[in-house]
Design an enzyme around this catalytic site. Structure first.
Site, short mmCIF file in Angstrom:
data_model
loop_
_atom_site.label_atom_id
_atom_site.label_comp_id
_atom_site.label_asym_id
_atom_site.label_seq_id
_atom_site.Cartn_x
_atom_site.Cartn_y
_atom_site.Cartn_z
CG MET A 23 -131.27 9.48 40.13
SD MET A 23 -131.96 11.06 40.55
CE MET A 23 -131.46 11.15 42.50
CG ASN A 76 -130.77 18.99 35.98
OD1 ASN A 76 -131.55 17.90 35.78
ND2 ASN A 76 -130.81 19.36 37.32
N GLY A 115 -138.96 8.48 34.51
CA GLY A 115 -139.19 8.76 32.98
C GLY A 115 -140.44 9.57 32.65
CB THR A 116 -143.16 11.27 34.48
OG1 THR A 116 -142.48 12.28 35.45
CG2 THR A 116 -143.57 10.11 35.27
CG ASN A 117 -139.58 15.84 33.83
OD1 ASN A 117 -140.32 16.69 33.45
ND2 ASN A 117 -139.70 15.20 35.04
CG HIS A 171 -133.63 21.56 41.32
ND1 HIS A 171 -132.81 20.23 41.69
CD2 HIS A 171 -133.95 22.17 42.42
CE1 HIS A 171 -132.85 20.43 43.11
NE2 HIS A 171 -133.43 21.56 43.48
C1 GRF Z 1 -138.09 15.32 38.66
O1 GRF Z 1 -138.74 15.77 39.76
C2 GRF Z 1 -137.04 16.35 38.19
O2 GRF Z 1 -137.32 17.51 38.64
C3 GRF Z 1 -135.68 15.69 38.97
O3 GRF Z 1 -135.95 14.34 38.97
C4 GRF Z 1 -137.30 14.03 38.73
C5 GRF Z 1 -137.49 13.04 37.46
O4 GRF Z 1 -138.74 12.45 37.46
N1 GRF Z 1 -134.71 16.14 38.57
P1 GRF Z 1 -139.06 11.50 36.29
O5 GRF Z 1 -137.99 10.45 36.24
O6 GRF Z 1 -139.05 12.26 34.89
O7 GRF Z 1 -140.56 11.20 36.37
#
Ligand code: GRF
Length: 199
Positions: free
Chosen positions: A89, A106, A11-13, A108
């Site tokens: 996922m 999304n 969940g860093t994004n 990627h």
């Molecule tokens: C990211 O690298 C994104 O590109 C991919 O999954 C990862 C998610 O990272 N689809 P986080 O859970 O947001 O840290």
């Protein structure tokens, strides 16, 4: 605009999006965070920020169709306009994709159409490309395939380990995902054939 962030892992994004919303530089409302993984660290990140969390686990449903019906139901109940996949996922099925056509995006960790799939950062490093990057794209029925909204490159140096490359990619993701969401929130785009034109 109401967005739902879908995350299965760290969940860093999600946190990067929350940060920009809190700062006021991304003008959207994070209506909810959806996860299929009750153990996802993303859950506590959302809760700490006061974002509503909905956990929907596939094993509680007889099939994908009914699982997705529940997801759609939650999105409708919360008036979600845009679905933001951030490390989600599960592969989305046709019901969800058609219910939110051109409203699911999304991120990627590679320059699509190169290195599709779940291990894109390692695949790019192992292949020996000198340049990889990050892609934000619309989601369609094929994996890592929809129209590309934004792409930024990352240089691979000879000394880069997987860990270092992952750091570089994630740092860039955290910058560009909120920006791309902002463009969509302001409706500053149109899709022509499969080209996304930024207005
Ligand atoms: C990211 O690298 C994104 O590109 C991919 O999954 C990862 C998610 O990272 N689809 P986080 O859970 O947001 O840290």
């Amino acid at each position: 605009m109401n967005i739902a962030v879908f995350a299965s892992g760290k969940g860093t994004n999600l946190s990067a999006i929350i940060r920009q919303v809190k700062k006021g530089s991304l003008k959207v409302n994070i209506a909810l965070m959806v996860t299929d993984n009750p153990k996802a660290p993303a859950i506590s990140r959302a809760r700490r920020a006061g974002v509503k969390v909905v956990i929907i686990t596939p094993k509680d449903f007889p099939d994908k169709k009914s699982f997705e019906a529940e997801v759609i139901d939650q999105l409708k109940q919360n008036n979600v306009d845009l679905v933001v996949l951030a490390g989600f996922m599960l592969i989305l099925g046709p019901n969800l994709i058609s219910a939110y056509k051109d409203k699911i995006i999304n991120i990627h960790p590679a320059l699509l159409p190169s290195f599709k799939g779940a291990s894109a950062i390692k695949d790019a490093l192992d292949y020996g490309v000198k340049l990889t990057g990050v892609t934000v794209h619309f989601v369609d029925e094929k994996i890592d395939n929809g129209p590309i909204i934004m792409q930024e490159p990352v240089k691979i140096e000879e000394k880069d380990s997987l860990e270092i490359l992952e750091k570089k990619i994630h740092r860039l993701e955290h910058k560009i995902y909120p920006k791309a969401i902002g463009l969509l929130a302001e409706n500053r785009f149109k899709i022509e054939n499969r080209k996304v034109v930024i207005l």
